[in-house]
Design an enzyme around this catalytic site. Structure first.
Site, PDB file in Angstrom:
ATOM      1  N   GLU A 207       1.418  -1.022  -0.247  1.00 20.44           N
ATOM      2  CA  GLU A 207       0.240  -0.367   0.063  1.00 20.44           C
ATOM      3  C   GLU A 207       0.979   1.421  -0.389  1.00 20.44           C
ATOM      4  O   GLU A 207       1.363   1.316   0.649  1.00 20.44           O
ATOM      5  CB  GLU A 207      -0.821   0.164   1.674  1.00 20.44           C
ATOM      6  CG  GLU A 207      -2.222  -1.633   1.348  1.00 20.44           C
ATOM      7  CD  GLU A 207      -3.042  -0.851   0.098  1.00 20.44           C
ATOM      8  OE1 GLU A 207      -3.744   0.382   0.620  1.00 20.44           O
ATOM      9  OE2 GLU A 207      -3.747  -1.897  -0.453  1.00 20.44           O
ATOM     10  N   CYS A 241      -1.917   9.555   2.668  1.00 23.32           N
ATOM     11  CA  CYS A 241      -1.569   8.448   1.785  1.00 23.32           C
ATOM     12  C   CYS A 241      -2.677   8.861   1.006  1.00 23.32           C
ATOM     13  O   CYS A 241      -1.923   9.140  -0.714  1.00 23.32           O
ATOM     14  CB  CYS A 241      -1.711   7.207   1.606  1.00 23.32           C
ATOM     15  SG  CYS A 241      -3.076   5.953   3.001  1.00 23.32           S
TER      16      CYS A 241
END
Lengths: 486, 472
Positions: A207, A241
């Site tokens: 990720e 993110c």
């Protein structure tokens, strides 16, 4: 043996006892209790990022509680055998997919939402029946400490050990063999993790991040769009993110966007964000310096003030940013919001496609056609139209990257599937051997003909054959009815 | 030979043009691929015979028909696979639209293997095309005749701009891997898989690895010996044992072994006649290197050969061979055999058998032969493997609904049917938020307050089963 080796060996031994496999939601419920009972200790670790207690709950533990609740409710369904369609030859057999645990999973957490991104994969690992070594980010010193001391009080400490440490300890961990490695962080380290896992042929979920673009159509409700973007950008001081990294809009609305963002900043964080408890800090000096260096060469429209001793950077907006400027070279991960002007949707799409595939893509527009085009002509981990961040919380959507933003996905059932092995199962009987005859040697043309008939699907006959079969069945049923029931 | 970087560059340019996206384009290409297979049956049979002396029967069933089958299945269904998958909605997201969109990855690399040189490269291609990608195919250079045939036929039937075939050995593949692909699909050995993964890590390229392993075959409990023998012999000696899912070795009790051996002997005679070498139905070893490897294994093994054992170098023939009295430490038990050699090891209990299997790396398949349901269940629940088949061998591969792939040392990722399509797609989570209900959004904005938080927590509390996502 190193401390890391010992933890992994113990986890594997514990896994081999089989006690992580049964669908006891015991461990998951204990984890939920931990989140509720130790709320204040968890929030206390806000020291790392200057997150308020409310902020921590909202962005970290709330989502986790939801995920645990979902897993507890759905585990039986997720773990059940999944039936699969059969062909003529296997019509009397049992065919299904059986989800199974992989074994020992390694979860490497990140520092920006240390609870959310470290514990959420753990939930999936536990639900799927694995043992799991948890390696929280060492950058969040206090959070890592809280995890290390408190988690073992709630969940099985052999099956789910917390191993803290820095780069050396992580490297030592990666030298061990795992059945899956789940990493959240940046692409540079992502590459190293994948390379280390390659030695053991271990699959990985990465990720990562990227520059998530945010296109604001000039025809949209600009004030509302800006409010949502401001919230998405400056939450956690931009260290998300999936934060909207930069804005793309037409020159005609740039000033309005700047004004509206400024208004929202004031409404959220007061005239003086530095003294506002709801505004965070940059994690450490290294990142502070990195972000400040990025703003060089660009024109500040809003904010800009900073204080290195506190790792404080004000919510900042940059105007008329050029593609070649420093701030457009890598993921910002901070409270700088560059605005790049484009002539319209075409140029926006072109600009986005010149960069690496991002983790998220945002588009604000009242026109469905604009949104559809944006989605169809770009690629990204996920897409959210007319808001920021919230797609993260929809557990029915797979959350993950593509290309440089990562591989694999999770959340909800996707976490369970990601950390399971889907084993194909075919259970036959030893009888009905006659049917098998046609596949055995010696091979004759006649046998081949029959075998191909049974195995080969021919679409030209498909519909016709089905109708034919239906007609036969109807005739048979009619005959039976007539002779035996009427 | 064209430089791999320039081929890749060309494919990337084509992909960016969007030509592979429309359903009609994908359908045409898939239909053309079907035509390739159907119109060149004899050429394919000849190539497979040249490479592996593959009997026509095996070539049809395990190569031509497998590809045709998957093509039909995909052609029938890929349009529905392409559709948006809407997520279930709840009260909180009633005004929003949440769906998953399957998108092509870009330019993908498919590296084939030599044992089923046609289907191992074309089956992944089917899904890659259906998913809208451009593809670079690298067939195995070891099965040369098939490699040449594919290099010749693919450009004739499929769009040259979107799908290219490259031929070359290890050095060429190494150079190929220095480039960035959007996915790498590899079938082959563990050693090569490691280098591929390491090369992929540099570019953060996702990988599917279809490897192998020693697939155990546990025979236990009450059992119909003749049927078991036939199925075991068929799946073991198919393609002269050169199948990644061939039963590698047998674990059974001494009694079952004693009953099994005559049945196996009888079956071998029925299938291949007195002299399997003379008949048309037994394949050959792919090349002298592997023939030597296998003959050496036989020589060094401390087991006792009870059937077969002969080999002839000139046509790379090895007779269907069975050994007994094989110990765990025997050389035959060190690596995947991949040949027509069947060691039988004896165990005293089912637990001993499953422990034996679990001491070793996870294989691509676990087989169990038994009439007793409890035996089948015990083996299933106490072992781990890519796939599992009770009372037969190999055939679980032929079901397009089952994901075919490994776990642990036997690989990761899977394919066949829809699974191939999914492997070569990115599942993009999309949410279209409504402009309305901004009043609810206010709850999430700073300044944060305990009361707003309470409202949000109430709304997202897990106890409320009708809300499954937080409002945020």
């Amino acid at each position: 043996m190193s401390r890391e080796q010992i933890a992994v060996e113990r986890a594997r031994k514990a896994f081999l006892t089989g006690r992580s496999k049964p669908l006891e939601i015991h461990q998951l419920k204990n984890l939920a209790n931990f989140l509720v009972e130790k709320q204040s200790e968890i929030a206390d670790a806000k020291k790392d990022l200057n997150k308020s207690e409310v902020g921590t709950q909202l962005y970290e533990t709330l989502g986790l509680e939801g995920e645990i609740g979902l897993a507890v409710k759905k585990l039986k369904e997720w773990a059940a055998p999944r039936p699969v369609e059969k062909n003529l030859l296997t019509i009397s057999d049992t065919v299904y997919i059986q989800p199974e645990p992989l074994g020992v999973v390694l979860v490497i957490g990140a520092w920006n939402y240390p609870w959310a991104v470290t514990i959420q994969p753990l939930i999936g690992a536990i639900a799927a029946g694995n043992a799991c070594v948890v390696k929280p980010s060492e950058v969040c010193v206090h959070t890592a400490q809280v995890m290390e001391t408190l988690l073992p009080l709630y969940i099985d400490k052999e099956l789910y050990p917390v191993v803290t440490g820095g780069v050396m300890e992580t490297q030592e961990l990666l030298r061990q063999r795992f059945d899956h490695v789940f990493y959240t962080g940046n692409s540079a380290v992502g590459r190293l993790v994948m390379e280390a896992a390659a030695k053991h042929l271990t699959p990985v979920t990465l990720e990562l991040g990227g520059k998530s673009p945010c296109y604001i159509d000039k025809n949209c409700d600009v004030p509302m769009a800006c409010r949502r973007v401001t919230w998405g950008k400056y939450t956690n001081c931009g260290q998300t993110c999936i934060a909207p990294d930069y804005i793309l809009c037409e020159p005609s609305i740039q000033e309005q966007v700047i004004q509206e963002v400024q208004k929202s900043i004031k409404a959220f964080y007061t005239e003086n964000p530095k003294s506002c408890p709801d505004y965070g800090r940059i994690i450490n000096q290294r990142h502070f310096k990195r972000i400040m260096a990025m703003s060089e060469g660009s024109t500040i429209a809003v904010g800009g003030d900073n204080d290195e001793s506190e790792c404080y950077i004000a919510p900042t907006v940059l105007r008329n940013v050029k593609p070649g400027s420093k701030v457009m070279q890598e993921e910002i991960f901070g409270p700088l919001l560059p605005i790049m002007t484009v002539s319209g949707l075409d140029e926006a799409i072109q600009t986005i496609n010149q960069g690496e595939k991002p983790l998220a893509l945002y588009v604000f527009s009242p026109d469905d056609k604009v949104i559809k085009r944006m989605i169809a002509e770009t690629s990204s981990g996920g897409v959210l139209a007319n808001d920021c961040l919230v797609h993260y919380s929809v557990s029915a959507l797979p959350f993950g990257g593509v290309g440089n933003s990562g591989m694999g996905c999770y959340h909800g059932k996707f976490s369970f599937d990601q950390l399971s092995h889907l084993r194909a199962c075919l259970i036959k009987q030893l009888k009905m051997e006659g049917v098998n005859d046609m596949r055995y040697p010696p091979h004759t043309a006649k046998k081949l003909g029959w075998a191909r008939f049974f195995i080969l699907k021919n679409p030209d006959l498909g519909w016709l054959a089905r109708m034919g079969l239906l007609a036969c069945l109807v005739v048979v049923a009619a005959v039976l009815l007539q002779n035996y029931f009427l | 030979m064209e430089d791999p970087s320039s081929i890749l560059h060309r494919l990337q340019k084509t992909f960016r043009s969007g030509v592979t996206i429309p359903e009609s384009f994908r359908r045409t290409q898939l239909q053309n691929l079907l035509a390739l297979v159907q119109e060149n049956e004899q050429l394919i049979l000849d190539a497979l015979h040249k490479d592996l002396s593959k009997p026509k029967f095996e070539a049809f069933l395990s190569e031509i028909d497998m590809v045709a089958n998957d093509l039909h299945y995909t052609l029938d269904n890929f349009y529905s696979w392409m559709q948006l998958e809407y997520s279930s909605k709840n009260l909180a997201t009633r005004m929003d639209k949440c769906f998953v969109r399957r998108e092509p990855l870009g330019v993908v690399l498919i590296i084939g293997a030599w044992n089923y040189p046609l289907h191992l490269i074309l089956l992944p291609l089917v899904g890659a095309i259906a998913a809208g990608n451009c593809v670079l195919l690298k067939p195995s250079e070891i099965s040369q005749a098939t490699e040449q045939l594919l290099a010749e036929l693919i450009p004739k039937y499929l769009s040259k701009d979107c799908y290219s075939v490259v031929c070359g050995g290890a050095e060429y593949t190494k150079a190929l891997l220095e480039n960035k692909f959007d996915h790498i699909f590899y079938t082959g050995s563990q050693a090569v898989a490691r280098t591929i993964l390491q090369a992929a890590a540099v570019h953060l390229t996702p990988v599917t690895l279809e490897l192998g392993g020693k697939c155990p075959c546990i025979i236990y409990g009450h059992i119909d010996i003749p049927s078991a023998a036939r199925r075991l012999v068929w799946s073991k000696f198919f393609n002269a044992g050169q199948s990644c899912v061939a039963p590698d070795y047998v674990l059974c009790s001494a009694e079952i072994r004693d009953a099994l051996l005559p049945a196996v002997r009888q079956t071998l005679k029925e299938f291949y006649g007195e002299d399997a070498r003379a008949g048309p139905d037994m394949g050959r070893i792919i090349n002298p290197h592997h023939w030597n490897r296998l003959m050496e294994l036989l020589e060094k093994s401390r087991g006792k050969v009870v059937m077969g054992g002969e080999g002839y170098q000139e046509d790379r023939y090895i007779a269907p061979t069975v050994l007994v009295d094989v110990e765990e430490s025997d050389i035959l038990m060190q690596e995947e055999i991949f040949g027509p050699i069947l060691p039988i090891l004896t165990v005293k209990s089912l637990e001993e058998a499953t422990d034996f299997v679990n001491r070793r790396a996870k294989p691509l398949a676990v087989y169990v032969f038994s009439d007793e349901h409890s035996v089948v269940t015990t083996v299933l629940e106490n072992t781990s493997s890519g796939g599992f088949c009770a009372n037969d061998g190999i055939v679980h591969m032929a079901l397009p609904g089952l994901p075919f792939g490994g776990v642990g040392a036997s690989g990761f990722g899977h394919y066949h049917g829809r699974w191939t399509f999914e492997t070569f797609s990115h599942r993009r989570g999309c949410m279209m938020r409504s402009w309305a209900l901004e009043k609810i959004n206010v709850l999430r904005y700073p300044p944060y307050s305990d009361s707003n938080l309470s409202w949000l927590r109430w709304a997202t509390s897990a106890k409320k089963s009708w809300i499954s996502c937080s409002i945020m």
